[in-house]
Design an enzyme around this catalytic site. Sequence first.
Site, PDB file in Angstrom:
ATOM      1  N   LYS A  11       2.485  -7.719  13.265  1.00 56.07           N
ATOM      2  CA  LYS A  11       1.432  -8.681  12.932  1.00 56.07           C
ATOM      3  C   LYS A  11       1.843 -10.117  13.290  1.00 56.07           C
ATOM      4  O   LYS A  11       3.018 -10.392  13.556  1.00 56.07           O
ATOM      5  CB  LYS A  11       1.096  -8.543  11.445  1.00 56.07           C
ATOM      6  CG  LYS A  11       0.542  -7.144  11.107  1.00 56.07           C
ATOM      7  CD  LYS A  11       0.010  -7.070   9.694  1.00 56.07           C
ATOM      8  CE  LYS A  11      -0.552  -5.682   9.404  1.00 56.07           C
ATOM      9  NZ  LYS A  11      -1.173  -5.597   8.063  1.00 56.07           N
ATOM     10  N   TYR A  51     -10.524  -3.445  11.777  1.00 53.51           N
ATOM     11  CA  TYR A  51     -10.440  -3.263  10.316  1.00 53.51           C
ATOM     12  C   TYR A  51     -11.805  -2.984   9.680  1.00 53.51           C
ATOM     13  O   TYR A  51     -11.979  -3.190   8.474  1.00 53.51           O
ATOM     14  CB  TYR A  51      -9.801  -4.496   9.671  1.00 53.51           C
ATOM     15  CG  TYR A  51      -8.294  -4.542   9.842  1.00 53.51           C
ATOM     16  CD1 TYR A  51      -7.475  -3.613   9.198  1.00 53.51           C
ATOM     17  CD2 TYR A  51      -7.681  -5.491  10.639  1.00 53.51           C
ATOM     18  CE1 TYR A  51      -6.099  -3.636   9.341  1.00 53.51           C
ATOM     19  CE2 TYR A  51      -6.296  -5.527  10.796  1.00 53.51           C
ATOM     20  CZ  TYR A  51      -5.515  -4.591  10.130  1.00 53.51           C
ATOM     21  OH  TYR A  51      -4.147  -4.607  10.270  1.00 53.51           O
ATOM     22  N   PHE A  59     -10.855  -8.818   0.698  1.00 52.30           N
ATOM     23  CA  PHE A  59      -9.852  -9.460   1.547  1.00 52.30           C
ATOM     24  C   PHE A  59     -10.179  -9.369   3.040  1.00 52.30           C
ATOM     25  O   PHE A  59      -9.401  -9.843   3.868  1.00 52.30           O
ATOM     26  CB  PHE A  59      -8.465  -8.855   1.280  1.00 52.30           C
ATOM     27  CG  PHE A  59      -8.389  -7.350   1.469  1.00 52.30           C
ATOM     28  CD1 PHE A  59      -8.200  -6.794   2.730  1.00 52.30           C
ATOM     29  CD2 PHE A  59      -8.491  -6.498   0.382  1.00 52.30           C
ATOM     30  CE1 PHE A  59      -8.126  -5.426   2.906  1.00 52.30           C
ATOM     31  CE2 PHE A  59      -8.417  -5.110   0.554  1.00 52.30           C
ATOM     32  CZ  PHE A  59      -8.229  -4.581   1.822  1.00 52.30           C
ATOM     33  N   ARG A  87       5.488   5.415   7.673  1.00 54.57           N
ATOM     34  CA  ARG A  87       5.047   4.690   6.461  1.00 54.57           C
ATOM     35  C   ARG A  87       6.212   4.517   5.483  1.00 54.57           C
ATOM     36  O   ARG A  87       6.290   3.522   4.768  1.00 54.57           O
ATOM     37  CB  ARG A  87       3.835   5.380   5.840  1.00 54.57           C
ATOM     38  CG  ARG A  87       2.580   5.052   6.669  1.00 54.57           C
ATOM     39  CD  ARG A  87       1.361   5.778   6.195  1.00 54.57           C
ATOM     40  NE  ARG A  87       0.791   5.265   4.965  1.00 54.57           N
ATOM     41  CZ  ARG A  87      -0.047   4.236   4.878  1.00 54.57           C
ATOM     42  NH1 ARG A  87      -0.368   3.553   5.965  1.00 54.57           N
ATOM     43  NH2 ARG A  87      -0.570   3.878   3.728  1.00 54.57           N
ATOM     44  N   THR A  93       2.480  -1.631   1.137  1.00 49.44           N
ATOM     45  CA  THR A  93       1.611  -2.701   1.666  1.00 49.44           C
ATOM     46  C   THR A  93       1.942  -4.042   1.023  1.00 49.44           C
ATOM     47  O   THR A  93       2.002  -5.069   1.701  1.00 49.44           O
ATOM     48  CB  THR A  93       0.129  -2.352   1.388  1.00 49.44           C
ATOM     49  OG1 THR A  93      -0.141  -1.067   1.935  1.00 49.44           O
ATOM     50  CG2 THR A  93      -0.809  -3.373   1.987  1.00 49.44           C
ATOM     51  N   ARG A 104       8.951  -4.011   5.683  1.00 47.35           N
ATOM     52  CA  ARG A 104       8.188  -5.023   4.926  1.00 47.35           C
ATOM     53  C   ARG A 104       9.081  -5.750   3.916  1.00 47.35           C
ATOM     54  O   ARG A 104       8.911  -6.947   3.689  1.00 47.35           O
ATOM     55  CB  ARG A 104       6.979  -4.380   4.250  1.00 47.35           C
ATOM     56  CG  ARG A 104       5.846  -4.143   5.260  1.00 47.35           C
ATOM     57  CD  ARG A 104       4.709  -3.395   4.641  1.00 47.35           C
ATOM     58  NE  ARG A 104       3.542  -3.334   5.510  1.00 47.35           N
ATOM     59  CZ  ARG A 104       2.628  -2.373   5.432  1.00 47.35           C
ATOM     60  NH1 ARG A 104       2.758  -1.402   4.546  1.00 47.35           N
ATOM     61  NH2 ARG A 104       1.596  -2.377   6.242  1.00 47.35           N
ATOM     62  N   ASN A 114       1.933  -9.157   6.111  1.00 46.45           N
ATOM     63  CA  ASN A 114       2.930  -8.163   5.707  1.00 46.45           C
ATOM     64  C   ASN A 114       3.659  -7.530   6.895  1.00 46.45           C
ATOM     65  O   ASN A 114       4.079  -6.375   6.841  1.00 46.45           O
ATOM     66  CB  ASN A 114       2.321  -7.120   4.760  1.00 46.45           C
ATOM     67  CG  ASN A 114       1.247  -6.273   5.414  1.00 46.45           C
ATOM     68  OD1 ASN A 114       0.834  -6.538   6.538  1.00 46.45           O
ATOM     69  ND2 ASN A 114       0.783  -5.262   4.713  1.00 46.45           N
ATOM     70  N   HIS A 117       1.824  -2.981  10.619  1.00 42.40           N
ATOM     71  CA  HIS A 117       0.828  -1.980  10.242  1.00 42.40           C
ATOM     72  C   HIS A 117       1.366  -0.593  10.568  1.00 42.40           C
ATOM     73  O   HIS A 117       2.119  -0.437  11.520  1.00 42.40           O
ATOM     74  CB  HIS A 117      -0.463  -2.237  11.050  1.00 42.40           C
ATOM     75  CG  HIS A 117      -1.459  -1.123  10.955  1.00 42.40           C
ATOM     76  ND1 HIS A 117      -2.304  -0.980   9.872  1.00 42.40           N
ATOM     77  CD2 HIS A 117      -1.742  -0.088  11.785  1.00 42.40           C
ATOM     78  CE1 HIS A 117      -3.072   0.087  10.064  1.00 42.40           C
ATOM     79  NE2 HIS A 117      -2.750   0.642  11.215  1.00 42.40           N
ATOM     80  N   GLU A 128      -6.690   4.380  16.313  1.00 42.54           N
ATOM     81  CA  GLU A 128      -6.112   3.036  16.428  1.00 42.54           C
ATOM     82  C   GLU A 128      -5.351   2.863  17.742  1.00 42.54           C
ATOM     83  O   GLU A 128      -5.418   1.814  18.378  1.00 42.54           O
ATOM     84  CB  GLU A 128      -5.206   2.771  15.216  1.00 42.54           C
ATOM     85  CG  GLU A 128      -6.017   2.650  13.928  1.00 42.54           C
ATOM     86  CD  GLU A 128      -5.184   2.683  12.651  1.00 42.54           C
ATOM     87  OE1 GLU A 128      -5.779   2.598  11.573  1.00 42.54           O
ATOM     88  OE2 GLU A 128      -3.942   2.794  12.740  1.00 42.54           O
TER      89      GLU A 128
HETATM   90  P1  CMP Z   1      -2.523  -2.666   6.691  1.00 43.10           P
HETATM   91  O1  CMP Z   1      -2.250  -1.440   5.890  1.00 43.10           O
HETATM   92  O2  CMP Z   1      -1.820  -2.868   7.929  1.00 43.10           O
HETATM   93  O3  CMP Z   1      -4.095  -2.723   6.981  1.00 43.10           O
HETATM   94  C1  CMP Z   1      -4.990  -3.200   6.013  1.00 43.10           C
HETATM   95  C2  CMP Z   1      -4.468  -4.509   5.522  1.00 43.10           C
HETATM   96  O4  CMP Z   1      -5.253  -5.146   4.565  1.00 43.10           O
HETATM   97  C3  CMP Z   1      -3.142  -4.269   4.831  1.00 43.10           C
HETATM   98  O5  CMP Z   1      -2.194  -3.935   5.785  1.00 43.10           O
HETATM   99  C4  CMP Z   1      -2.941  -5.585   4.132  1.00 43.10           C
HETATM  100  O6  CMP Z   1      -2.385  -6.558   4.998  1.00 43.10           O
HETATM  101  C5  CMP Z   1      -4.371  -5.953   3.804  1.00 43.10           C
HETATM  102  N1  CMP Z   1      -4.635  -5.666   2.407  1.00 43.10           N
HETATM  103  C6  CMP Z   1      -4.706  -4.494   1.801  1.00 43.10           C
HETATM  104  N2  CMP Z   1      -4.981  -4.638   0.489  1.00 43.10           N
HETATM  105  C7  CMP Z   1      -5.085  -5.947   0.287  1.00 43.10           C
HETATM  106  C8  CMP Z   1      -5.347  -6.736  -0.854  1.00 43.10           C
HETATM  107  N3  CMP Z   1      -5.575  -6.164  -2.037  1.00 43.10           N
HETATM  108  N4  CMP Z   1      -5.352  -8.055  -0.692  1.00 43.10           N
HETATM  109  C9  CMP Z   1      -5.144  -8.623   0.527  1.00 43.10           C
HETATM  110  N5  CMP Z   1      -4.894  -7.924   1.658  1.00 43.10           N
HETATM  111  C10 CMP Z   1      -4.861  -6.608   1.520  1.00 43.10           C
END
Ligand code: CMP
Length: 139
Positions: A11, A51, A59, A87, A93, A104, A114, A117, A128
């Site tokens: 990212k 997304y 978010f 993962r 996350t 992470r 973060n 992905h 994807e």
């Molecule tokens: P990723 O799993 O790569 O793809 C979806 C993204 O949404 C996730 O990473 C986070 O960066 C973001 N995300 C998921 N949940 C939240 C949340 N509760 N608040 C803010 N960002 C979020």
Amino acid sequence: MATNRTFTMLKPDAVADGHTGAIIKIIEEAGFKIIAMKKTLLTPALAGKFYEVHAERPFYADLCQYMSSGPIVPIILEKDNAVADFRKLIGATDPSKADEGTIRKLFAKSMTANAIHGSDSDENAAIEGSFFFAATEQF
Ligand code: CMP
């Protein structure tokens, strides 16, 4: 789609902070083979499309703005049990909940920024990966 592939994306925060090489080293040392990789920039519209599944989430707007804020590195990876193992390698996350030693835990700054992905299923890995790479690039 083979079930031994997954999709990842470094990212904007990780790329801008110069962690691309360090993260790829961790990924390769964990046994993942790079199938396809490039550096590119998402427009807000493309980030929104990638997304789309989160479109109703609070978010979503911040996520799309952030994901189009700087270059990213999308990668297709191969390894036995790729989706689940990857993962595990990247961690939770929310970086404050990520296990020690995960990507992470090492590099993420926040829930949005973060660092990386990882696809959550074989089906999404295929979708994807095909978002960024033509079939002829996924050899
Ligand atoms: P990723 O799993 O790569 O793809 C979806 C993204 O949404 C996730 O990473 C986070 O960066 C973001 N995300 C998921 N949940 C939240 C949340 N509760 N608040 C803010 N960002 C979020």
